[in-house]
Scaffold this motif. Sequence first.
Motif, PDB file in Angstrom:
ATOM      1  N   THR A 122       0.825  -0.907  -0.301  1.00 36.28           N
ATOM      2  CA  THR A 122       0.227   0.009  -0.257  1.00 36.28           C
ATOM      3  C   THR A 122       1.186   1.587   0.169  1.00 36.28           C
ATOM      4  O   THR A 122       1.856   1.397   0.133  1.00 36.28           O
ATOM      5  N   LEU A 123       0.094   2.573  -0.642  1.00 33.94           N
ATOM      6  CA  LEU A 123       1.272   3.996  -1.057  1.00 33.94           C
ATOM      7  C   LEU A 123       0.952   4.442   0.436  1.00 33.94           C
ATOM      8  O   LEU A 123       0.087   4.744   1.357  1.00 33.94           O
ATOM      9  N   PRO A 124       1.969   4.607   1.059  1.00 32.92           N
ATOM     10  CA  PRO A 124       2.629   5.249   2.988  1.00 32.92           C
ATOM     11  C   PRO A 124       1.647   6.750   2.361  1.00 32.92           C
ATOM     12  O   PRO A 124       1.560   6.730   1.857  1.00 32.92           O
ATOM     13  N   VAL A 125       1.248   6.545   3.632  1.00 29.18           N
ATOM     14  CA  VAL A 125      -0.054   8.163   3.873  1.00 29.18           C
ATOM     15  C   VAL A 125       0.871   9.497   3.300  1.00 29.18           C
ATOM     16  O   VAL A 125       0.168  10.161   2.925  1.00 29.18           O
ATOM     17  N   GLU A 126       1.908   9.470   3.792  1.00 32.53           N
ATOM     18  CA  GLU A 126       2.851  10.214   3.314  1.00 32.53           C
ATOM     19  C   GLU A 126       3.702  10.965   2.132  1.00 32.53           C
ATOM     20  O   GLU A 126       3.290  11.933   1.568  1.00 32.53           O
ATOM     21  N   ALA A 127       3.085  10.118   1.478  1.00 36.63           N
ATOM     22  CA  ALA A 127       3.648  10.054  -0.108  1.00 36.63           C
ATOM     23  C   ALA A 127       1.523   9.924  -0.868  1.00 36.63           C
ATOM     24  O   ALA A 127       1.812  10.253  -1.732  1.00 36.63           O
ATOM     25  N   GLY A 128       0.682  10.294   0.313  1.00 33.87           N
ATOM     26  CA  GLY A 128      -0.761  10.826  -0.071  1.00 33.87           C
ATOM     27  C   GLY A 128      -1.576   9.563  -0.195  1.00 33.87           C
ATOM     28  O   GLY A 128      -2.915   8.856  -0.319  1.00 33.87           O
ATOM     29  N   GLY A 129      -1.131   8.208   0.478  1.00 34.68           N
ATOM     30  CA  GLY A 129      -2.170   7.272   0.416  1.00 34.68           C
ATOM     31  C   GLY A 129      -3.120   7.044   1.701  1.00 34.68           C
ATOM     32  O   GLY A 129      -3.318   8.081   2.420  1.00 34.68           O
TER      33      GLY A 129
END
Length: 427
Positions: A122-129
């Motif tokens: 899953t895409l990290p939160v800091e990258a917009g996930g």
Amino acid sequence: MNFSSQNIQVRAYLKTNSGVFRRVDEFRERVDIDLSDGWQAPSGDQYFKKQRENADNKDDNIEQFFHHLHLKIGRELREVGAFEVNGSNPSDVKTLQLCLAPGAYTTTVLEQYPEASVCGVTLPVEAGGHKIMIPYGSQDPRVAVEFMDITMLVGEFFADTFSIPQTHPDAQNFILKSPFADTAFDLVLCDGQALRVHERAGKKEDTEPLRLLTAQLVFGMARMKPGGTFVMLLHKADAYDTVLLLKKFCSFANVTLFKPSAGHRQRSTFYMIAKDVQPTSLEAQRCIAGWKEIWIQGTFGGENGTGVAPKDPDAAEVDALLNEFGPKLIEMAHEVWTIQTEALSHSKWLPQYLKASESPPESLQGSSKESSSSTRRYPNSVLGQQSPLAAAQWSSSSTRQDENQSPVQKPHGPSKDKLKQMASSWR
């Protein structure tokens, strides 16, 4: 709408050969719909604009809302048998979920297989996930998560000797590792969508959706156990790229389409459910090679070496696809289009002047079977003998009208030009 020549060609074929598609397309044209970008009608445009804002501005309340929405979707998928797998002990079912956050589908899988394991990317939160809203890792050893951008896993597409061009704007962001490469999964779930808030130096709007789609396909198929189940979120069954993907999967799997009631009724989104997938077959390997090439060209192609969209097919290629696969597509997508038509006709936000024709004239309704409710109709005799997914397949085929009826007539009421003029006056 997407007016690319190949999509126009597909729509023309479907309008000629499918009564149910004629209805949904007629409805779209009446209000100039493009469900990926919004509506031209003012109230619809505001409705979808608000949905996009909610998706982009993910505070805790909105994250909770999306999580609960996806729980409903996941349970609908489970109810129609989308998570059923062949030949595996329920306690040993291995699931791979790509674009896992917020984690609702993982929850619904573990509700069905409490002793199973789930691996996710899953895409990290800091990258917009999105945030993960479920326990994982040390909090729940059944769930293992890798935080990374799946579109940057360059090792999935090249041999170890590949050298990343240092002039590429994302040269430092590519990832060489291949997570979960040694595991064969019974169930693969792909639910990724290109996020507007996902910023990256080399991101290009015209190639990003295909890069994400092909990255999920290549990653998932490389870890698919023969005979397993592959579930994927798709958009627009009348779009050329989607039709081509469905045809390819039908060459090495048993494919059905499912449109959940929660979150998808008005939109053109639906799920492909592929059973008994044979990832090592010659046809599957050819498809995987093609998906790899699309990702490579979308990432490193073009004059600048930063990615280029695939070349559009010519009319002869589209004709060949439709002649071979068109009848099967119409059968598969019948229920998807029926559900969307009925949902749009009962939208609370739809302008009243458009609701005047929500009950179409007889020439639009087709047979009495097709004009009945789109609620999934599972006869007791069928449910007693088959899985819910098989019953859903029965529902779609048993309620499909004669697709070769005469061309649909326009409903009575204001002309399209008049509707546009009225809508414009409200802006």
